[in-house]
Design a protein around this motif. Structure first.
Motif, PDB file in Angstrom:
ATOM      1  N   HIS A  67       4.431   7.119  -0.150  1.00  0.00           N
ATOM      2  CA  HIS A  67       3.383   7.382  -1.147  1.00  0.00           C
ATOM      3  C   HIS A  67       2.680   6.085  -1.544  1.00  0.00           C
ATOM      4  N   GLU A  68       1.417   6.256  -1.999  1.00  0.00           N
ATOM      5  CA  GLU A  68       0.685   5.079  -2.500  1.00  0.00           C
ATOM      6  C   GLU A  68       1.103   4.816  -3.939  1.00  0.00           C
ATOM      7  N   ASP A 105       5.902  -1.948  -0.803  1.00  0.00           N
ATOM      8  CA  ASP A 105       5.956  -2.682  -2.054  1.00  0.00           C
ATOM      9  C   ASP A 105       7.355  -3.243  -2.304  1.00  0.00           C
ATOM     10  N   HIS A 156      -0.300   3.387  -6.413  1.00  0.00           N
ATOM     11  CA  HIS A 156      -1.308   3.594  -7.457  1.00  0.00           C
ATOM     12  C   HIS A 156      -1.547   5.066  -7.795  1.00  0.00           C
ATOM     13  N   ARG A 157      -1.092   5.964  -6.901  1.00  0.00           N
ATOM     14  CA  ARG A 157      -1.309   7.384  -7.164  1.00  0.00           C
ATOM     15  C   ARG A 157      -0.138   8.043  -7.899  1.00  0.00           C
ATOM     16  N   THR A 163       0.825  -1.214   0.000  1.00  0.00           N
ATOM     17  CA  THR A 163       0.000   0.000   0.000  1.00  0.00           C
ATOM     18  C   THR A 163       0.858   1.263   0.000  1.00  0.00           C
ATOM     19  N   THR A 164       2.141   1.128   0.335  1.00  0.00           N
ATOM     20  CA  THR A 164       3.073   2.254   0.174  1.00  0.00           C
ATOM     21  C   THR A 164       4.244   1.769  -0.683  1.00  0.00           C
TER      22      THR A 164
END
Ligand code: ADP
Length: 264
Positions: A136-137, A102, A139-140, A97-98
């Motif tokens: 940071h995420e 990952d 996916h963003r 999720t970050t």
């Protein structure tokens, strides 16, 4: 003699007995510190080569060696720990999720001790210039940033070769440039072989060597500069002239550059 890192010896492959041969008598070597671009039109057999390197597929004829190990059912785990793969769609590659989680994921799976994990996360995110994005995420992020995180996740597991299979295909021009720059920097900083697979001649410019595939066979092995001198032949096998070469031609035609440009 220089030791090869990846070697294809007379490899032929087809996806089934009734299917046509996808690779026909393919031989090449890749050395440990090289950046080799494999280029060819869609369907010329490039992705199949990538899958054969890490033992997702096995050839019906010929042999493949990675770091001196013959790739077969018994050796795939030995082979795969040296081979990192980055694919086209970065969104399919995220698990955390970050950004930090990952990159940590592959390390946790391998039981890497905590302090070494932290060091590896730092080093690999710094190598792709994403060290300001730990929390940071994924996916963003922008397309180019996502692919840089995907590369960092692979670098963290310390492979000896990274294969990028059309890794820029879904990116906009800025993202593509970002990835090409990242690859160049990573190759300068880290001791590894790089194989970039592409159908875009713009992406072979910085490689040390290029393997041009056509109809499942090695059509040419050369430096990018030598490849670019064969514009007509490349067009005949479905590869468009790269932008910089078109630009060089244009500049020559209007008299701004003399006709000794390396890409003309
Ligand atoms: P490239 O990466 O150069 O686009 P591929 O290696 O993906 O080429 O494909 C080479 C050929 O093998 C193509 O004709 C493709 O249709 C065929 N092919 C790829 N994957 C499969 C599969 N799983 N089953 C049958 N044929 C396949």
């Amino acid at each position: 003699m220089r030791e090869s890192f990846i070697e294809f010896r007379n490899v032929s492959f087809r996806y089934g007995e009734e299917q046509p041969w996808v690779l026909k008598d393919v031989s090449f070597v890749i050395y440990p510190d090289e950046w080799v671009a494999i280029i060819g039109h869609n369907g010329s057999g490039k992705s199949t080569i990538a899958k054969l390197i890490n033992g997702l597929l096995f050839p019906q004829e010929g042999e493949i060696f990675v770091d001196g190990v013959h790739v077969n059912q018994d050796s795939i785990w030995d082979v795969r720990k040296n081979v990192g793969m980055v694919f086209q769609n970065p969104d399919n590659q995220f698990v955390g999720t970050t950004v930090r989680d990952d990159v940590a994921f592959g390390l946790e799976n391998r039981g890497i001790p905590r302090q070494e994990m932290i060091d590896r996360i730092n080093t690999s995110l710094t190598a792709v210039a994403m060290n300001d994005y730990f929390l940071h995420e994924p996916h963003r992020l922008s397309g180019g940033q996502k692919q840089r995180v995907a590369i960092a996740s692979i670098l963290a597991i310390s492979p000896k070769v990274v294969i990028l299979d059309e890794a820029t295909a879904m990116l906009d021009p800025k993202g593509k440039l970002e990835i090409m720059r990242t690859i160049t920097e990573v190759q300068d900083k880290l001791d590894l072989a790089l194989v970039t697979i592409t159908h875009d001649l713009n992406e072979i410019t910085l490689a040390d060597r290029v393997i041009v595939m056509n109809e499942g066979q090695v059509w040419l092995e050369a430096t990018p500069r030598e490849v670019f001198t064969k514009k007509e032949e490349l067009r005949r096998i479905g590869l468009d002239t790269p932008f910089i070469s078109k630009l060089a031609d244009e500049l020559i035609s209007i008299g701004l550059v003399f006709n000794n440009h390396p890409l003309s």
